[in-house]
Scaffold this active site. Structure first.
Site, PDB file in Angstrom:
ATOM      1  N   ASP A  82      -4.828 -11.443  12.073  1.00 51.30           N
ATOM      2  CA  ASP A  82      -4.503 -10.881  10.759  1.00 51.30           C
ATOM      3  C   ASP A  82      -4.018 -12.006   9.839  1.00 51.30           C
ATOM      4  OD1 ASP A  82      -4.181  -8.809   8.935  1.00 51.30           O
ATOM      5  OD2 ASP A  82      -2.114  -8.414   9.550  1.00 51.30           O
ATOM      6  N   GLY A 181       4.704  -3.890   3.943  1.00 49.20           N
ATOM      7  CA  GLY A 181       6.122  -3.545   4.092  1.00 49.20           C
ATOM      8  C   GLY A 181       6.416  -2.138   3.584  1.00 49.20           C
ATOM      9  N   ASN A 230      -4.968  -0.984   8.164  1.00 51.65           N
ATOM     10  CA  ASN A 230      -3.922  -1.727   8.880  1.00 51.65           C
ATOM     11  C   ASN A 230      -2.586  -0.994   8.818  1.00 51.65           C
ATOM     12  OD1 ASN A 230      -5.963  -3.601   8.991  1.00 51.65           O
ATOM     13  ND2 ASN A 230      -4.835  -5.225   7.955  1.00 51.65           N
ATOM     14  N   ILE A 231      -1.973  -0.879   9.978  1.00 52.90           N
ATOM     15  CA  ILE A 231      -0.659  -0.223  10.074  1.00 52.90           C
ATOM     16  C   ILE A 231       0.279  -1.116  10.870  1.00 52.90           C
ATOM     17  CG2 ILE A 231       0.612   1.720  11.086  1.00 52.90           C
ATOM     18  CD1 ILE A 231      -0.980   2.696   8.751  1.00 52.90           C
ATOM     19  N   ASP A 232       1.403  -1.454  10.288  1.00 54.94           N
ATOM     20  CA  ASP A 232       2.429  -2.196  11.019  1.00 54.94           C
ATOM     21  C   ASP A 232       3.804  -1.556  10.821  1.00 54.94           C
ATOM     22  OD1 ASP A 232       3.731  -4.162  12.523  1.00 54.94           O
ATOM     23  OD2 ASP A 232       4.038  -5.435  10.778  1.00 54.94           O
ATOM     24  N   THR A 233       4.204  -1.389   9.566  1.00 56.24           N
ATOM     25  CA  THR A 233       5.562  -0.921   9.264  1.00 56.24           C
ATOM     26  C   THR A 233       5.890   0.408   9.961  1.00 56.24           C
ATOM     27  OG1 THR A 233       5.461  -2.081   7.158  1.00 56.24           O
ATOM     28  CG2 THR A 233       7.140  -0.385   7.363  1.00 56.24           C
TER      29      THR A 233
HETATM   30 ZN   LIG Z   1      -2.299  -7.511   5.456  1.00 54.93          ZN
END
Ligand SMILES: [Zn+2]
Length: 286
Positions: A82, A181, A230-233
């Protein structure tokens, strides 16, 4: 199963009109959670290494963990870099066995972004690795990458067509109003811009910073051509939230497994919910 290039997963997603989830893998528990969720949902899945994860765990550890996870998985798994920062970093990931890379030249002037992306495509394609690039600047903070509101700008559709033609990339990350974020208010996506880009560009489109975007807006974006999300938070919030609750309940606990185990369970649940929204649940048959 061996790791699959992202381009293969996105081609199938385009044919059937859904999006594949790309989830950041920061440690062993999250890698296991992503695979467990994908198997439970019978969904193809992308695990991606952020710059922060590479700094924390190292390219080799991440590649080894994901390869072990993929080998035993009953669903196709891709391992993706990423926001790759340089050609050298891409090469390190190619050597480590990543099946897909992103090169992020979005901070560069257009022609320099094209030159860098072309260089990456020429190294990745012969070894069967797919390439994502970014045009326009996605705002917010993700690990080491911070883009202020003033620096962020939306993707220009005509420029996107030119960029894809010139570089030959497999997928394109677009800036249409999402941010990395946590959001301060509700994000407003520029759907007309997304549709215009889709009309002009032949490759699948990628949405970054999708944690906190309402489900309805996600579905709308998929309807207009987004194929990777895309998933992170959301995973961080679920994982750390569960670990914190466990510690609050029992401040004397010293067994990390009793803190990280429930965190892993919470991550599985949030990933499964996302997969259902993305429409990729049930797409792996047999
Ligand atoms: Zn990104």
């Amino acid at each position: 199963m061996p790791l699959v290039p992202v381009s293969v997963l996105l081609k199938e997603a385009a044919a059937e009109g859904y999006a594949v989830g790309a989830f950041n893998c920061n440690n062993m528990e999250i890698v296991q959670a992503i695979v467990a969720a994908a198997e439970a949902e019978k969904a193809p899945v992308i695990m991606q290494a952020s710059q922060g994860a590479i700094k924390y765990a190292g390219v080799d550890y991440i590649a080894a963990m994901v390869r072990v996870a993929a080998r035993g998985a009953r669903v196709p798994v891709a391992l993706h870099l990423d926001h790759g920062t340089s050609f050298d970093q891409v090469v390190r990931c190619l050597v480590a066995g990543f099946s897909s890379v992103m090169i992020d030249g979005s901070h560069l002037p257009l022609e320099q972004n094209i030159a860098l992306t072309r260089q990456v495509v020429s190294a990745a394609r012969p070894v069967g690795v797919s390439v994502e690039a970014e045009l326009g600047r996605i705002g917010g903070v993700e690990d080491d990458i911070a883009v202020t509101d003033r620096e962020a700008f939306f993707t220009d559709p005509d420029e996107a067509r030119y960029f894809v033609e010139q570089t030959g990339v497999d997928s394109l990350a677009v800036a249409i109003g999402t941010a990395h974020g946590r959001y301060k208010g509700e994000p407003r996506l520029d759907f007309d811009r997304l549709s215009r880009i889709k009309e002009l560009v032949s490759v699948p489109l990628v949405l970054h910073g999708a944690s906190g975007v309402p489900d309805e807006a996600i579905r709308e974006a998929i309807g207009r051509g987004v194929r990777k999300i895309n998933i992170d938070t959301n995973i961080r919030e679920a994982f750390v939230g569960a670990a914190r609750r466990k510690l609050d309940e029992n401040p004397q606990e010293i067994d990390p497994r009793k803190i990280l185990g429930p965190a892993r369970e919470a991550a599985i649940e949030v990933i499964r919910e996302k997969m259902r929204v993305f429409g990729c649940s049930g797409k792996v048959r047999g």
